[in-house]
Motif scaffolding. Structure first.
Motif, PDB file in Angstrom:
ATOM      1  N   ARG A 248      21.806  21.906  47.549  1.00  0.00           N
ATOM      2  CA  ARG A 248      20.359  21.689  47.384  1.00  0.00           C
ATOM      3  C   ARG A 248      19.843  21.306  45.967  1.00  0.00           C
ATOM      4  N   GLY A 249      20.928  21.067  45.196  1.00  0.00           N
ATOM      5  CA  GLY A 249      20.622  20.649  43.935  1.00  0.00           C
ATOM      6  C   GLY A 249      20.459  21.760  42.776  1.00  0.00           C
ATOM      7  N   GLY A 250      20.534  22.974  43.311  1.00  0.00           N
ATOM      8  CA  GLY A 250      20.514  23.975  42.224  1.00  0.00           C
ATOM      9  C   GLY A 250      21.832  24.473  41.555  1.00  0.00           C
ATOM     10  N   SER A 251      21.682  25.320  41.031  1.00  0.00           N
ATOM     11  CA  SER A 251      22.971  25.831  40.123  1.00  0.00           C
ATOM     12  C   SER A 251      22.962  27.335  40.295  1.00  0.00           C
ATOM     13  N   TRP A 252      24.445  27.924  40.346  1.00  0.00           N
ATOM     14  CA  TRP A 252      24.457  29.224  40.243  1.00  0.00           C
ATOM     15  C   TRP A 252      25.450  29.622  38.992  1.00  0.00           C
ATOM     16  N   PRO A 253      25.098  30.627  38.353  1.00  0.00           N
ATOM     17  CA  PRO A 253      26.144  31.005  37.189  1.00  0.00           C
ATOM     18  C   PRO A 253      27.353  31.507  37.560  1.00  0.00           C
ATOM     19  N   LEU A 254      28.450  30.729  37.083  1.00  0.00           N
ATOM     20  CA  LEU A 254      29.899  31.029  37.235  1.00  0.00           C
ATOM     21  C   LEU A 254      30.126  32.325  36.866  1.00  0.00           C
ATOM     22  N   ALA A 255      29.296  33.200  35.910  1.00  0.00           N
ATOM     23  CA  ALA A 255      29.865  34.456  35.552  1.00  0.00           C
ATOM     24  C   ALA A 255      29.284  35.263  36.506  1.00  0.00           C
ATOM     25  N   ARG A 256      28.427  35.105  37.258  1.00  0.00           N
ATOM     26  CA  ARG A 256      27.804  35.954  38.433  1.00  0.00           C
ATOM     27  C   ARG A 256      28.864  35.959  39.536  1.00  0.00           C
ATOM     28  N   ALA A 257      29.372  34.727  39.815  1.00  0.00           N
ATOM     29  CA  ALA A 257      30.331  34.565  40.855  1.00  0.00           C
ATOM     30  C   ALA A 257      31.706  35.227  40.656  1.00  0.00           C
ATOM     31  N   ALA A 258      32.084  35.172  39.291  1.00  0.00           N
ATOM     32  CA  ALA A 258      33.166  35.808  38.862  1.00  0.00           C
ATOM     33  C   ALA A 258      33.131  37.345  38.949  1.00  0.00           C
ATOM     34  N   ALA A 259      32.087  37.757  38.467  1.00  0.00           N
ATOM     35  CA  ALA A 259      31.756  39.237  38.816  1.00  0.00           C
ATOM     36  C   ALA A 259      31.665  39.918  40.048  1.00  0.00           C
ATOM     37  N   PHE A 260      31.236  39.127  40.960  1.00  0.00           N
ATOM     38  CA  PHE A 260      31.113  39.215  42.327  1.00  0.00           C
ATOM     39  C   PHE A 260      32.617  39.590  42.821  1.00  0.00           C
ATOM     40  N   ALA A 261      33.367  38.447  42.816  1.00  0.00           N
ATOM     41  CA  ALA A 261      34.709  38.258  43.397  1.00  0.00           C
ATOM     42  C   ALA A 261      35.560  39.058  42.589  1.00  0.00           C
ATOM     43  N   LEU A 262      35.747  39.121  41.278  1.00  0.00           N
ATOM     44  CA  LEU A 262      36.605  39.791  40.485  1.00  0.00           C
ATOM     45  C   LEU A 262      36.343  41.168  40.400  1.00  0.00           C
ATOM     46  N   LEU A 263      35.426  41.599  39.948  1.00  0.00           N
ATOM     47  CA  LEU A 263      35.000  43.082  39.678  1.00  0.00           C
ATOM     48  C   LEU A 263      34.669  43.895  41.174  1.00  0.00           C
ATOM     49  N   GLY A 264      33.862  43.049  41.780  1.00  0.00           N
ATOM     50  CA  GLY A 264      33.287  43.753  42.964  1.00  0.00           C
ATOM     51  C   GLY A 264      34.210  43.674  44.055  1.00  0.00           C
ATOM     52  N   LEU A 265      34.678  42.453  44.549  1.00  0.00           N
ATOM     53  CA  LEU A 265      35.730  42.474  45.630  1.00  0.00           C
ATOM     54  C   LEU A 265      37.046  42.821  45.265  1.00  0.00           C
ATOM     55  N   GLY A 266      37.621  42.598  44.082  1.00  0.00           N
ATOM     56  CA  GLY A 266      38.694  43.073  43.475  1.00  0.00           C
ATOM     57  C   GLY A 266      38.851  44.523  43.595  1.00  0.00           C
ATOM     58  N   ALA A 267      37.690  45.269  43.048  1.00  0.00           N
ATOM     59  CA  ALA A 267      37.800  46.677  43.091  1.00  0.00           C
ATOM     60  C   ALA A 267      38.031  47.224  44.651  1.00  0.00           C
ATOM     61  N   LEU A 268      37.390  46.603  45.455  1.00  0.00           N
ATOM     62  CA  LEU A 268      37.361  46.891  46.844  1.00  0.00           C
ATOM     63  C   LEU A 268      38.989  47.069  47.400  1.00  0.00           C
ATOM     64  N   VAL A 269      39.331  45.745  47.174  1.00  0.00           N
ATOM     65  CA  VAL A 269      40.976  45.552  47.392  1.00  0.00           C
ATOM     66  C   VAL A 269      41.772  46.618  46.738  1.00  0.00           C
ATOM     67  N   VAL A 270      41.798  46.768  45.616  1.00  0.00           N
ATOM     68  CA  VAL A 270      42.528  47.643  44.638  1.00  0.00           C
ATOM     69  C   VAL A 270      42.284  49.134  45.408  1.00  0.00           C
ATOM     70  N   ALA A 271      41.082  49.457  45.565  1.00  0.00           N
ATOM     71  CA  ALA A 271      41.039  50.839  45.968  1.00  0.00           C
ATOM     72  C   ALA A 271      41.509  51.196  47.432  1.00  0.00           C
ATOM     73  N   THR A 272      41.478  50.104  48.087  1.00  0.00           N
ATOM     74  CA  THR A 272      41.698  50.385  49.484  1.00  0.00           C
ATOM     75  C   THR A 272      43.311  49.815  50.044  1.00  0.00           C
ATOM     76  N   MET A 273      43.953  49.126  49.148  1.00  0.00           N
ATOM     77  CA  MET A 273      45.151  48.230  49.807  1.00  0.00           C
ATOM     78  C   MET A 273      46.175  48.153  48.584  1.00  0.00           C
ATOM     79  N   SER A 274      46.084  48.906  47.528  1.00  0.00           N
ATOM     80  CA  SER A 274      46.938  49.144  46.303  1.00  0.00           C
ATOM     81  C   SER A 274      47.740  50.195  46.464  1.00  0.00           C
TER      82      SER A 274
END
Length: 356
Positions: free
Chosen positions: A59-85
């Motif tokens: 749509r021509g907008g932008s989304w901060p890379l830092a937010r996407a990184a926090a969601f993927a690495l810290l958020g989803l990463g913690a889910l993976v580590v907690a349930t599958m490590s």
């Protein structure tokens, strides 16, 4: 995936059949096992978030890379580590991996997801009707009650205490589907507090300003330490019958294992409180800068010009002098907008200037 499954299997089988090998640094880093329900949740959340970011950019907008990184690495990463490590590999024979699992799901993963601000992303990515529906849901009566800061804090504390000091945890160790439900329960409880506090959408009452939110985060950090302290000092074993029966030969002190788990919970809770508070302070500073910029623009754009009437002269001035003065170019008398405007912001500035 095959290599991970083999690594996880080798950690579980260990030196004798049905008994896990003693955890070493290498085994803790290299042991993984597949958790299909957890993996589906991770994939679903990641796909929805990625689709939202892509739609905003199309749509021509932008989304901060830092937010996407926090969601993927810290958020989803913690889910993976907690349930599958290795935590998931050893959680049925040792208490401390299960305790670390639960605190990751209850505190770390919600913080990462909230830093990604999925609510604001949903509002910006969806059409106007969909965005309005999201706002109506998050500001609805039920969600408002559940996310009210004091209520959500109590819910997080109650969740941890219920898990450990009722048959909930011991039963979840025996029943697979309940174990997965416990994962989801912990994650949802943590998100109820963290996501509304960090989102840029207006989901909290108007009195929850950034200073108030900083105070609430400080209070939440104290509350989050309570379960770790209680578990660490509790005299009765948690799920004691299970862990005594399944204790491996290389770990005979089940009570010490519980103390390690409580200490890990306490340490992680205190460590998470620091970036949480830092995120609030950063938002606070940005909000103050934005408000100051708005006030500066209004000061430049809304100056009230008061021009003296032609021929008017200060009291006590002789007519001839007044006539001469009126013939000269008169300078404009300029007053800032806050001296003439009747508004809360103007009144606050007038009070601040009078006090100074």
């Amino acid at each position: 995936m095959i290599a991970s499954a083999v690594t996880g299997l080798s950690a579980v089988t260990g030196p004798s059949a049905g008994q896990p090998a003693a955890p070493t640094v290498g085994r803790l880093l290299g042991s993984w096992q597949l958790d299909v329900p957890a993996l589906l949740v991770v994939v679903l959340l990641g796909a929805l978030y990625g689709a939202g970011v892509l739609r905003v950019r199309l749509r021509g907008g932008s989304w901060p890379l830092a937010r996407a990184a926090a969601f993927a690495l810290l958020g989803l990463g913690a889910l993976v580590v907690a349930t599958m490590s290795a935590l998931a590999v050893y959680d049925h024979v040792l208490f401390w991996p299960a305790a670390v699992q639960n605190i990751l799901l209850d505190l770390v993963a919600p913080l990462g997801l909230a830093l990604g601000d999925p609510l604001r992303l949903a509002v910006e990515a969806l059409p106007e009707r969909g965005a309005g529906r999201v706002r109506r849901v998050v500001t609805g009566r039920v969600v408002r009650v559940l996310t009210f800061p004091l209520v959500s804090t109590v819910l997080v504390l109650a969740t941890e205490l219920v898990v450990y000091f009722t048959p909930y945890f011991a039963t979840a160790l025996r029943v697979g589907w309940l174990h997965e439900l416990m994962y989801l329960h912990l994650l949802a409880a943590g998100c109820l507090f963290v996501v509304p506090v960090l989102t840029h959408e207006q989901t909290l009452p108007s009195w929850c300003t950034h200073p108030v939110r900083a105070g609430l985060v400080f209070l939440d950090g104290i509350v989050d330490a309570v379960p770790g302290v209680v578990v660490m000092t509790h005299g009765t074993l948690i799920a004691g019958a299970w862990y005594l029966h399944h204790a491996p030969t290389w770990s005979t002190d089940v009570h010490h294992d519980q103390q390690i788990g409580g200490g890990a919970m306490l340490s992680i809770a205190e460590l998470v409180a620091l970036p949480f508070m830092l995120a609030i302070l950063v938002q606070w500073a940005r909000a103050e800068r934005a408000q100051n910029a708005v006030l500066d623009r209004r000061l430049e754009e809304q100056l009230v010009r008061v021009v003296p009437q032609p021929g008017a002269a200060p009291a006590g001035t002789a007519p001839s002098t007044a006539a001469a003065a009126s013939a000269l170019p008169q300078p404009e008398l300029v007053r800032p907008w806050w001296e003439t405007e009747d508004s809360d912001v103007a009144a606050r500035i007038r009070r601040q200037r009078s006090d100074g």
